[in-house]
Design an enzyme around this catalytic site. Structure first.
Site, mmCIF file in Angstrom:
data_model
loop_
_atom_site.group_PDB
_atom_site.id
_atom_site.type_symbol
_atom_site.label_atom_id
_atom_site.label_comp_id
_atom_site.label_asym_id
_atom_site.label_seq_id
_atom_site.Cartn_x
_atom_site.Cartn_y
_atom_site.Cartn_z
ATOM 1 N N LYS A 84 0.844 -1.200 0.000
ATOM 2 C CA LYS A 84 0.000 0.000 0.000
ATOM 3 C C LYS A 84 0.873 1.241 0.000
ATOM 4 C CE LYS A 84 -0.506 2.077 3.443
ATOM 5 N NZ LYS A 84 -0.522 2.739 4.749
ATOM 6 N N PRO A 144 9.178 -5.046 4.392
ATOM 7 C CA PRO A 144 9.560 -4.716 5.764
ATOM 8 C C PRO A 144 8.345 -4.615 6.676
ATOM 9 C CG PRO A 144 10.646 -3.250 4.192
ATOM 10 C CD PRO A 144 9.623 -4.024 3.426
ATOM 11 N N ALA A 182 6.332 -0.545 8.403
ATOM 12 C CA ALA A 182 7.029 0.225 7.370
ATOM 13 C C ALA A 182 6.155 1.232 6.641
ATOM 14 C CB ALA A 182 7.655 -0.735 6.354
ATOM 15 N N ILE A 227 3.586 0.619 4.600
ATOM 16 C CA ILE A 227 3.125 0.157 3.278
ATOM 17 C C ILE A 227 2.131 -1.006 3.400
ATOM 18 C CG2 ILE A 227 4.998 1.034 1.855
ATOM 19 C CD1 ILE A 227 6.451 -1.616 2.185
ATOM 20 N N GLY A 238 0.753 -5.869 7.868
ATOM 21 C CA GLY A 238 -0.256 -6.794 8.359
ATOM 22 C C GLY A 238 -1.624 -6.552 7.770
ATOM 23 N N SER A 239 -1.958 -5.289 7.485
ATOM 24 C CA SER A 239 -3.261 -4.990 6.883
ATOM 25 C C SER A 239 -3.374 -5.599 5.495
ATOM 26 C CB SER A 239 -3.476 -3.475 6.805
ATOM 27 O OG SER A 239 -3.548 -2.901 8.084
ATOM 28 N N ASP A 246 -6.916 0.329 7.670
ATOM 29 C CA ASP A 246 -6.427 0.226 6.292
ATOM 30 C C ASP A 246 -6.885 -1.041 5.583
ATOM 31 O OD1 ASP A 246 -5.070 2.603 6.559
ATOM 32 O OD2 ASP A 246 -3.076 1.706 6.718
#
Length: 293
Positions: free
Chosen positions: A23, A109, A112, A114, A117-118, A151
């Protein structure tokens, strides 16, 4: 192997997989702190073509970790991982008594900015939903996604959208000008949890995100978390400055609450040249060349 109410998982050589697309927040405006402790934001979510990989395999239910960033998750209780919570929720929606095993190839990473986990949880929702015949845009799936994290609904869609409120109120937008744009992601190998960054935000509302064309809005916008993240880890400012200085860079900015930064380029040649330049100057930084979905 048959799992739950008669669903048959493929043989080991045919395990279904799903990409947990990275993301990117092209812009992120923080407007105010809400009574529930979250913050109202306005953002443009976009997604890279690459990310972590999740796979479903015959049970017993467990989380199996692989990939270069798996060690960062090794000490966690698997049942607390969003991936397993997503699997629990989707199996409950499908009426399945047993979960499959989930393999997570952690290529991005951790902590981070981006998706992390989401994005992984969203990929599990898409993967198991496909296996059980539940569409990703099913309102029940999106409701479940919102309970997993602000997210996660955007990551389920993994398409360019505007996000409001906590980031979970999504608005579809025309983004033809963004599709396929060359992208370079750079992380200075700094793990940066979201909480300390929001705590360091100065609580100044600097105004709304512009309407209209998403690239124009992003160029006119900002990431309000970039300044507090840079206060915590000044190297983030170095990353953004180096990316912005690369020939052909259209937009350079930190994503989310950091510490990953990105640059969009007008051509793959310019992006690849920037990748080589940063590899030479800072070989210790993590980098990923991709394109926007």
């Amino acid at each position: 192997m048959t799992v739950g109410s008669g669903h048959r998982w493929p043989e080991p050589s045919m395990h279904p997989t799903e990409i947990a697309y990275a993301k990117i927040n092209l812009a992120l405006h923080v407007r105010r702190r809400r009574a529930d402790g979250y913050h109202d934001i306005e953002t443009i979510f976009a997604f890279a073509e690459h990310g972590d990989i999740v796979a479903a395999e015959p049970g017993p239910a467990r989380l199996m970790l692989a990939g270069p960033f798996a060690p960062a998750l090794a000490g966690e209780d698997p049942e607390d991982n969003l991936v397993m919570r997503a699997a629990d929720g989707l199996c409950a929606l499908a009426g399945e008594a047993a979960r499959p095993a989930i393999r997570l190839d952690k290529r991005l990473p951790v902590a981070a900015g981006i998706g992390g986990g989401s994005a992984d949880a969203a990929a599990v929702l898409r993967l198991l939903g496909r296996a059980y015949g539940i569409a990703a845009d099913d309102p029940r799936v999106m409701t479940l996604a919102a309970t997993l994290g602000a997210d996660v609904p955007a990551c389920v869609r993994s398409a360019t959208v505007r996000g409001g409120e906590r980031g979970d109120r999504l608005e579809s937008i025309a983004a033809d000008g963004l599709h396929g744009l060359p992208l370079l992601l750079v992380n200075p190998r700094v793990a940066l949890p979201t909480g300390p960054v929001f705590a360091a935000w100065d609580r100044v509302d600097r105004g709304p995100l512009a309407p209209g064309d998403p690239l124009a809005a992003a160029l006119a916008g900002r990431n309000d978390l970039e300044a507090p993240a840079t206060l915590l880890h000044p190297v983030i400012g170095e990353v953004v400055t180096l990316l912005a200085a690369q020939p052909g860079a259209i937009l350079a900015r930190m994503s989310g609450s950091g510490a990953t930064c990105f640059a969009l380029f007008g051509s793959e040649a310019d992006r690849d040249a920037a990748d080589r330049a940063l590899a030479h100057r800072r070989p210790d930084w993590w980098r990923l060349t991709s394109r926007l979905r």
